[in-house]
Design a protein around this motif. Structure first.
Motif, PDB file in Angstrom:
ATOM      1  N   LEU A   1     -10.394  13.554   3.242  1.00  0.00           N
ATOM      2  CA  LEU A   1     -11.051  14.742   3.385  1.00  0.00           C
ATOM      3  C   LEU A   1     -11.564  15.160   4.739  1.00  0.00           C
ATOM      4  CD1 LEU A   1     -10.897  13.924   0.133  1.00  0.00           C
ATOM      5  CD2 LEU A   1     -12.498  15.950  -0.080  1.00  0.00           C
ATOM      6  N   PRO A   2     -11.389  16.219   5.144  1.00  0.00           N
ATOM      7  CA  PRO A   2     -12.109  16.692   6.264  1.00  0.00           C
ATOM      8  C   PRO A   2     -13.465  16.469   6.384  1.00  0.00           C
ATOM      9  CG  PRO A   2     -10.515  18.096   5.837  1.00  0.00           C
ATOM     10  CD  PRO A   2     -10.718  17.277   4.589  1.00  0.00           C
ATOM     11  N   PRO A   3     -14.114  15.997   7.244  1.00  0.00           N
ATOM     12  CA  PRO A   3     -15.503  15.648   7.366  1.00  0.00           C
ATOM     13  C   PRO A   3     -16.689  17.134   7.428  1.00  0.00           C
ATOM     14  CG  PRO A   3     -14.997  15.174   9.359  1.00  0.00           C
ATOM     15  CD  PRO A   3     -13.705  15.580   8.639  1.00  0.00           C
ATOM     16  N   CYS A   4     -16.245  18.169   6.859  1.00  0.00           N
ATOM     17  CA  CYS A   4     -16.857  19.379   7.026  1.00  0.00           C
ATOM     18  C   CYS A   4     -17.926  19.547   6.088  1.00  0.00           C
ATOM     19  CB  CYS A   4     -15.759  20.720   6.725  1.00  0.00           C
ATOM     20  SG  CYS A   4     -14.929  20.755   5.065  1.00  0.00           S
ATOM     21  N   ALA A   5     -18.877  20.104   6.309  1.00  0.00           N
ATOM     22  CA  ALA A   5     -20.280  20.164   5.526  1.00  0.00           C
ATOM     23  C   ALA A   5     -20.752  21.747   5.306  1.00  0.00           C
ATOM     24  CB  ALA A   5     -21.300  19.260   6.176  1.00  0.00           C
ATOM     25  N   PRO A   6     -20.186  22.444   4.691  1.00  0.00           N
ATOM     26  CA  PRO A   6     -20.712  23.818   4.487  1.00  0.00           C
ATOM     27  C   PRO A   6     -21.611  23.658   3.243  1.00  0.00           C
ATOM     28  CG  PRO A   6     -18.601  23.230   2.709  1.00  0.00           C
ATOM     29  CD  PRO A   6     -18.997  22.122   3.670  1.00  0.00           C
ATOM     30  N   VAL A   7     -22.569  24.791   3.650  1.00  0.00           N
ATOM     31  CA  VAL A   7     -23.492  25.060   2.555  1.00  0.00           C
ATOM     32  C   VAL A   7     -23.371  26.151   1.584  1.00  0.00           C
ATOM     33  CG1 VAL A   7     -26.050  25.580   2.200  1.00  0.00           C
ATOM     34  CG2 VAL A   7     -25.488  24.135   3.959  1.00  0.00           C
ATOM     35  N   THR A   8     -22.959  25.835   0.388  1.00  0.00           N
ATOM     36  CA  THR A   8     -22.494  26.773  -0.652  1.00  0.00           C
ATOM     37  C   THR A   8     -23.782  27.127  -1.616  1.00  0.00           C
ATOM     38  OG1 THR A   8     -21.695  25.218  -2.174  1.00  0.00           O
ATOM     39  CG2 THR A   8     -20.293  26.317  -0.487  1.00  0.00           C
ATOM     40  N   ARG A   9     -24.930  26.578  -1.548  1.00  0.00           N
ATOM     41  CA  ARG A   9     -25.897  26.862  -2.441  1.00  0.00           C
ATOM     42  C   ARG A   9     -27.305  26.624  -1.731  1.00  0.00           C
ATOM     43  NH1 ARG A   9     -27.206  24.576  -8.537  1.00  0.00           N
ATOM     44  NH2 ARG A   9     -29.200  25.970  -8.947  1.00  0.00           N
ATOM     45  N   SER A  10     -28.210  27.489  -1.595  1.00  0.00           N
ATOM     46  CA  SER A  10     -29.233  27.471  -0.800  1.00  0.00           C
ATOM     47  C   SER A  10     -30.165  26.308  -1.081  1.00  0.00           C
ATOM     48  CB  SER A  10     -30.078  28.596  -0.553  1.00  0.00           C
ATOM     49  OG  SER A  10     -30.455  28.977  -1.911  1.00  0.00           O
ATOM     50  N   ARG A  11     -29.968  25.772  -2.520  1.00  0.00           N
ATOM     51  CA  ARG A  11     -31.208  24.801  -2.899  1.00  0.00           C
ATOM     52  C   ARG A  11     -30.919  23.458  -2.566  1.00  0.00           C
ATOM     53  NH1 ARG A  11     -33.153  21.371  -6.135  1.00  0.00           N
ATOM     54  NH2 ARG A  11     -31.122  20.564  -7.281  1.00  0.00           N
ATOM     55  N   LEU A  12     -29.427  23.282  -2.576  1.00  0.00           N
ATOM     56  CA  LEU A  12     -28.856  21.794  -2.326  1.00  0.00           C
ATOM     57  C   LEU A  12     -27.717  21.547  -1.561  1.00  0.00           C
ATOM     58  CD1 LEU A  12     -29.309  18.792  -3.314  1.00  0.00           C
ATOM     59  CD2 LEU A  12     -27.636  19.538  -5.316  1.00  0.00           C
ATOM     60  N   SER A  13     -27.810  20.683  -0.620  1.00  0.00           N
ATOM     61  CA  SER A  13     -26.473  20.165  -0.234  1.00  0.00           C
ATOM     62  C   SER A  13     -26.448  18.609  -0.238  1.00  0.00           C
ATOM     63  CB  SER A  13     -26.610  20.530   1.325  1.00  0.00           C
ATOM     64  OG  SER A  13     -25.456  20.477   1.918  1.00  0.00           O
ATOM     65  N   VAL A  14     -25.277  18.231  -0.334  1.00  0.00           N
ATOM     66  CA  VAL A  14     -24.956  16.881  -0.734  1.00  0.00           C
ATOM     67  C   VAL A  14     -23.921  16.182   0.273  1.00  0.00           C
ATOM     68  CG1 VAL A  14     -24.511  15.023  -2.538  1.00  0.00           C
ATOM     69  CG2 VAL A  14     -25.528  17.254  -3.246  1.00  0.00           C
ATOM     70  N   VAL A  15     -24.206  15.123   0.931  1.00  0.00           N
ATOM     71  CA  VAL A  15     -23.264  14.133   1.638  1.00  0.00           C
ATOM     72  C   VAL A  15     -23.201  12.796   1.015  1.00  0.00           C
ATOM     73  CG1 VAL A  15     -22.677  13.476   3.736  1.00  0.00           C
ATOM     74  CG2 VAL A  15     -24.069  15.553   3.619  1.00  0.00           C
ATOM     75  N   ARG A  16     -21.933  12.473   0.908  1.00  0.00           N
ATOM     76  CA  ARG A  16     -21.625  11.154   0.209  1.00  0.00           C
ATOM     77  C   ARG A  16     -20.797  10.385   1.253  1.00  0.00           C
ATOM     78  NH1 ARG A  16     -18.564  10.367  -4.496  1.00  0.00           N
ATOM     79  NH2 ARG A  16     -19.986   9.140  -5.581  1.00  0.00           N
ATOM     80  N   PHE A  17     -21.343   9.197   1.426  1.00  0.00           N
ATOM     81  CA  PHE A  17     -20.539   8.303   2.604  1.00  0.00           C
ATOM     82  C   PHE A  17     -19.866   7.154   1.951  1.00  0.00           C
ATOM     83  CE2 PHE A  17     -23.712  10.276   5.047  1.00  0.00           C
ATOM     84  CZ  PHE A  17     -23.194  10.188   6.396  1.00  0.00           C
ATOM     85  N   HIS A  18     -18.632   7.383   1.798  1.00  0.00           N
ATOM     86  CA  HIS A  18     -17.628   6.471   1.020  1.00  0.00           C
ATOM     87  C   HIS A  18     -17.231   5.190   1.832  1.00  0.00           C
ATOM     88  CE1 HIS A  18     -17.319   9.035  -2.010  1.00  0.00           C
ATOM     89  NE2 HIS A  18     -16.462  10.214  -1.603  1.00  0.00           N
ATOM     90  N   GLY A  19     -17.692   5.111   3.135  1.00  0.00           N
ATOM     91  CA  GLY A  19     -17.334   3.930   3.964  1.00  0.00           C
ATOM     92  C   GLY A  19     -16.055   4.275   4.494  1.00  0.00           C
ATOM     93  N   ARG A  20     -15.591   3.667   5.426  1.00  0.00           N
ATOM     94  CA  ARG A  20     -14.264   3.933   6.418  1.00  0.00           C
ATOM     95  C   ARG A  20     -13.255   2.947   6.259  1.00  0.00           C
ATOM     96  NH1 ARG A  20     -16.873   6.621  11.736  1.00  0.00           N
ATOM     97  NH2 ARG A  20     -18.338   8.223  10.694  1.00  0.00           N
TER      98      ARG A  20
END
Length: 295
Positions: free
Chosen positions: A202-221
């Motif tokens: 998945l591309p490492p894009c990080a959009p904000v779609t809800r003003s209350r919360l944003s989540v980033v998960r690091f799966h390892g490479r």
């Protein structure tokens, strides 16, 4: 007080327990969670993907953690469209409702039990998000949008985060459509870090779609993502340089969302907790400090 919360995607993973990260005297169920919560402000509950959550466990999690500690809960497999074996269902699951037929009655039962299971977390103000990690075969299209809309109806009022596993959701022109779709349902988009050389990445894009919360998960490479054993897929130790790559993006997310959850899913031995410790150090004042110690 910063709004970036850093943690891991499990505190009970057997490989973590075997790693020695938990000290002697803190390796029982209560001790592990208390020890973890002294060091991080958030954790993802992954066990709720494999089995429906129980109210008793949720109450114990609240009791064993300090005020302000946050739980992100992974949605049960039946609710996300993944295969679900009968053996993973509770012993008192109605015999006439097999999980594999996904009947309306079976789905209603699963939703009711999942909702009841996480209620103690919600009531205590400890539910950070419910993570819906959809399978890689759910690709953009009318059927997927209908499934997402049905999920939104079932979870109205919940803090929902969505991780797509099919890369087409975030590729090219689809990215804006996906962003608008999630925003319309009030769902937070989950950004991921993973090996970008893989076709399924998945591309490492990080959009904000809800003003209350944003989540980033690091799966390892790991290059074994999508194949091999669990240990092969998640065996990866992040370097400081790799984590530093994300600092500008995390700070940009924090400028746009009330809270940012940064969760490490490279759960092999103590790699996830070490990466979370490193990310907290690198973020410095931008990271939410560890909660007060429970006595």
């Amino acid at each position: 007080m910063s709004n970036i919360l850093v943690g891991t995607c499990s505190w009970t993973d057997p490989a973590l327990v075997r790693s020695g990260w938990y000290p002697r005297g803190r390796r029982d169920a209560a001790g592990r969670l208390r020890y973890y919560a002294e060091r991080f402000p958030v954790v993802e509950v992954d066990s709720t993907y494999y089995a429906l959550p129980r109210e008793r466990n949720s109450r114990l999690w609240v009791e064993r953690t300090p005020d302000g500690f946050t739980f992100d809960v992974k949605a049960f497999s039946l609710l996300t469209g993944h295969p679900t074996s009968r053996v993973t269902l509770p012993a008192d699951w109605p015999a006439e409702l097999p999980a594999d037929n996904r009947s309306e009655e079976a789905m209603a039962e699963a939703w009711a039990r999942f909702t009841a299971g996480i209620e103690p977390l919600r009531a205590a103000g400890r539910l950070g998000s419910v993570l819906f990690q959809f399978p890689p075969w759910l690709r953009p299209g009318e059927r997927a949008e209908e499934f997402l809309a049905a999920t939104a109806r079932r979870t109205r009022g919940w803090p929902v985060a969505v991780e797509f596993r099919h890369p087409d959701w975030w590729r090219g022109a689809n990215a804006e459509t996906t962003r608008a779709l999630l925003a319309g349902h009030g769902m937070a988009a989950v950004a991921v870090d993973m090996n970008q050389s893989l076709p399924s990445a998945l591309p490492p894009c990080a959009p904000v779609t809800r003003s209350r919360l944003s989540v980033v998960r690091f799966h390892g490479r790991s290059a074994a993502w999508g194949r091999g054993s669990k240990e092969d897929r998640f065996r990866y130790a992040y370097s400081d340089d790799e984590l530093v790559e994300w600092l500008p993006r995390l700070r940009a997310l924090a400028d746009r969302a009330e809270e940012v959850h940064v969760l490490f899913n490279n759960c092999c031995a103590d790699a996830a907790v070490r990466a979370a410790e490193a990310m907290t150090r690198l973020l410095g004042a931008d990271a939410y400090g560890a909660p007060a110690v429970m006595r």
